[in-house]
Scaffold this motif. Structure first.
Motif, PDB file in Angstrom:
ATOM      1  N   SER A 134       0.832  -1.214   0.000  1.00  0.00           N
ATOM      2  CA  SER A 134       0.000   0.000   0.000  1.00  0.00           C
ATOM      3  C   SER A 134       0.860   1.253   0.000  1.00  0.00           C
ATOM      4  O   SER A 134       0.501   2.250  -0.631  1.00  0.00           O
ATOM      5  CB  SER A 134      -0.894   0.039   1.222  1.00  0.00           C
ATOM      6  OG  SER A 134      -1.227  -1.229   1.615  1.00  0.00           O
TER       7      SER A 134
ATOM      8  N   CYS B 266      -6.172   0.287  -6.818  1.00  0.00           N
ATOM      9  CA  CYS B 266      -6.850  -0.999  -6.789  1.00  0.00           C
ATOM     10  C   CYS B 266      -5.855  -2.141  -6.865  1.00  0.00           C
ATOM     11  O   CYS B 266      -6.070  -3.196  -6.265  1.00  0.00           O
ATOM     12  CB  CYS B 266      -7.837  -1.116  -7.954  1.00  0.00           C
ATOM     13  SG  CYS B 266      -9.264  -0.074  -7.768  1.00  0.00           S
TER      14      CYS B 266
ATOM     15  N   ILE C 155      -3.812  -1.821  -3.075  1.00  0.00           N
ATOM     16  CA  ILE C 155      -4.530  -1.759  -1.794  1.00  0.00           C
ATOM     17  C   ILE C 155      -5.737  -2.705  -1.802  1.00  0.00           C
ATOM     18  O   ILE C 155      -6.037  -3.306  -0.794  1.00  0.00           O
ATOM     19  CB  ILE C 155      -4.957  -0.306  -1.507  1.00  0.00           C
ATOM     20  CG1 ILE C 155      -3.744   0.605  -1.496  1.00  0.00           C
ATOM     21  CG2 ILE C 155      -5.658  -0.204  -0.192  1.00  0.00           C
ATOM     22  CD1 ILE C 155      -4.086   2.030  -1.199  1.00  0.00           C
ATOM     23  N   GLY C 156      -6.421  -2.864  -2.920  1.00  0.00           N
ATOM     24  CA  GLY C 156      -7.605  -3.728  -2.867  1.00  0.00           C
ATOM     25  C   GLY C 156      -8.695  -3.103  -3.692  1.00  0.00           C
ATOM     26  O   GLY C 156      -8.665  -1.914  -3.941  1.00  0.00           O
ATOM     27  N   ILE C 157      -9.668  -3.916  -4.188  1.00  0.00           N
ATOM     28  CA  ILE C 157     -10.480  -3.382  -5.294  1.00  0.00           C
ATOM     29  C   ILE C 157     -11.378  -2.189  -4.947  1.00  0.00           C
ATOM     30  O   ILE C 157     -11.182  -1.156  -5.566  1.00  0.00           O
ATOM     31  CB  ILE C 157     -11.247  -4.504  -6.033  1.00  0.00           C
ATOM     32  CG1 ILE C 157     -10.246  -5.442  -6.638  1.00  0.00           C
ATOM     33  CG2 ILE C 157     -12.116  -3.905  -7.067  1.00  0.00           C
ATOM     34  CD1 ILE C 157     -10.071  -5.382  -8.085  1.00  0.00           C
TER      35      ILE C 157
ATOM     36  N   SER D 137     -13.776  -7.303 -12.960  1.00  0.00           N
ATOM     37  CA  SER D 137     -13.000  -8.332 -12.279  1.00  0.00           C
ATOM     38  C   SER D 137     -13.713  -9.663 -12.328  1.00  0.00           C
ATOM     39  O   SER D 137     -13.090 -10.714 -12.155  1.00  0.00           O
ATOM     40  CB  SER D 137     -12.730  -7.937 -10.837  1.00  0.00           C
ATOM     41  OG  SER D 137     -13.923  -7.968 -10.105  1.00  0.00           O
TER      42      SER D 137
ATOM     43  N   GLU E  85     -11.387  -0.245  -2.110  1.00  0.00           N
ATOM     44  CA  GLU E  85     -10.763   0.705  -1.180  1.00  0.00           C
ATOM     45  C   GLU E  85      -9.693   1.520  -1.864  1.00  0.00           C
ATOM     46  O   GLU E  85      -9.560   2.724  -1.635  1.00  0.00           O
ATOM     47  CB  GLU E  85     -10.117  -0.031   0.006  1.00  0.00           C
ATOM     48  CG  GLU E  85     -11.074  -0.799   0.880  1.00  0.00           C
ATOM     49  CD  GLU E  85     -11.205  -2.225   0.434  1.00  0.00           C
ATOM     50  OE1 GLU E  85     -10.487  -2.609  -0.496  1.00  0.00           O
ATOM     51  OE2 GLU E  85     -12.035  -2.948   0.996  1.00  0.00           O
TER      52      GLU E  85
ATOM     53  N   THR F 262      -7.645  -7.954 -14.578  1.00  0.00           N
ATOM     54  CA  THR F 262      -7.033  -7.541 -13.313  1.00  0.00           C
ATOM     55  C   THR F 262      -6.664  -6.067 -13.364  1.00  0.00           C
ATOM     56  O   THR F 262      -6.543  -5.506 -14.451  1.00  0.00           O
ATOM     57  CB  THR F 262      -5.772  -8.357 -13.068  1.00  0.00           C
ATOM     58  OG1 THR F 262      -4.841  -8.048 -14.102  1.00  0.00           O
ATOM     59  CG2 THR F 262      -6.091  -9.821 -13.095  1.00  0.00           C
TER      60      THR F 262
END
Lengths: 83, 97, 167
Positions: free
Chosen positions: A48, C76, C79-81, C121, C83, C126
């Motif tokens: 992150s 994305c 960190i994640g899709i 997704s 968030e 991706t």
């Protein structure tokens, strides 16, 4: 494979930037390199904090491009002392 | 296949730094040099991130553009002073002639 | 999904996303920040279109939807899709305020591409493919030949009714 694509795009834009004639053309190629380095940093450091560094680098490089473009408009043709 | 083995963050950053330095040395006008300095900053942050010094990379990414802005303020000021002096000199020559 | 087909599809989607959102929010009409006018006039002098030139100047000098798309894809990925996209949208919003840019093009672009990344997704695309696709899209607009791509952007602006009034 994604890093190779982005790396080739960056090197292509850098060589074109060195060989360009007009200043505004150089600024547009500099923007491509800003995009590319930001993507490359995020792809290499996959955590992150890497994404935060990439986003911060990109926003600040946009700010500095704005300042350079403003000075190009302000100083149209500089006076250099040794000619 | 052999060439694409060499495209990772370290080598691309080194190539960008070398191209930026060549540009700074070869080009003559100051604002062209500042544009090439921006290219060098990009390669610099990339190389520090490739060496995994992430907090140093964050500091470099924040402070390098601020130093570019200060340098540009100096270039604008110097150019205004030189243009004003040139204008004064041409006015004086007009009076003498 | 095969990687090359995925990258091409992602490139087309991100090209459409950032060009349409930027044109809709009025980027070709007027230079938003002071540096964009210089770049627009420079492209016009080299044989391009003025509205396309202002568009390119706004891409260079302020965080617009192209920046929002790329940074949301980076967010994305790392960190994640959903968030990551929101984190990128907040930071792009700060960047817009710092540049004194009066618009919200960057934040809008980031939020829409986050929705698109979350939706595709399920097909197998991706966020990495969106990063590469966005780089290819930027290369076609800003890396090949500036006058011709500015003429293309000017045509799209005229069709959407956002052509510039400035001469």
């Amino acid at each position: 494979m994604i890093m190779e694509i982005v790396g080739i795009i960056i090197l292509f834009a850098a060589v074109r930037m060195l060989l360009a004639q007009d200043r505004t053309e150089r600024m547009v190629y500099l923007n491509v390199i800003g995009f590319g380095m930001s993507a490359l940093i995020a792809l290499y450091i996959q955590t992150s904090f890497g994404a935060i560094i990439a986003i911060t680098y990109f926003v600040m490089s946009t700010l500095s491009s704005n300042a350079i473009a403003y000075s190009i408009g302000r100083v149209k043709d500089e006076i250099i002392l040794d000619e | 296949m052999l060439i694409t083995d060499f495209i990772n963050l370290t080598y691309v950053s080194v190539a960008i730094i070398i191209i930026g330095s060549i540009g700074i040395i070869v080009l003559s006008k100051p604002i062209d040099k500042v544009i090439m300095f921006g290219l060098l900053q990009g390669g610099f942050v990339g190389m520090i991130a490739a060496a995994k010094y992430l907090d140093v990379a964050m500091a470099a990414a924040i402070f390098d553009p601020i130093s570019t802005i200060i340098l540009l303020i100096a270039i604008i000021k110097l150019d205004e002073i030189r243009k004003k002096k040139q204008q004064q000199k041409s006015q004086e020559e007009g009076f003498i002639v | 999904m095969n990687e090359i087909i995925g990258i091409i599809i992602a490139a087309v989607i991100s090209w459409l996303n950032f060009v349409l959102i930027d044109t809709w929010m009025g980027l070709p009409e007027a230079p938003g920040v002071k540096g964009a006018e210089v770049i627009g006039r420079g492209i016009q002098k080299r044989g391009g279109d003025l509205a396309g030139g202002f568009f390119q100047g706004n891409i260079v000098c302020s965080p617009d939807a192209s920046a929002g798309t790329l940074l949301a894809a980076i967010g994305c990925f790392a960190i994640g899709i959903p968030e990551g996209g929101f984190v990128a949208a907040i930071l792009v919003f700060f960047g817009n305020r710092i540049c004194a840019d009066p618009g919200y093009a960057g934040t809008t672009g980031a939020l829409t591409i986050t929705v698109i990344i979350a939706a595709t997704s399920y097909i197998g695309l991706t966020p990495e493919m969106f990063i590469a696709g966005m780089m290819i899209a930027i290369l076609t607009i800003q890396g090949l030949h500036h006058p011709s791509s500015s003429k293309l952007l000017g045509k799209i602006a005229k069709k959407m009714g956002r052509y510039t009034e400035i001469k």
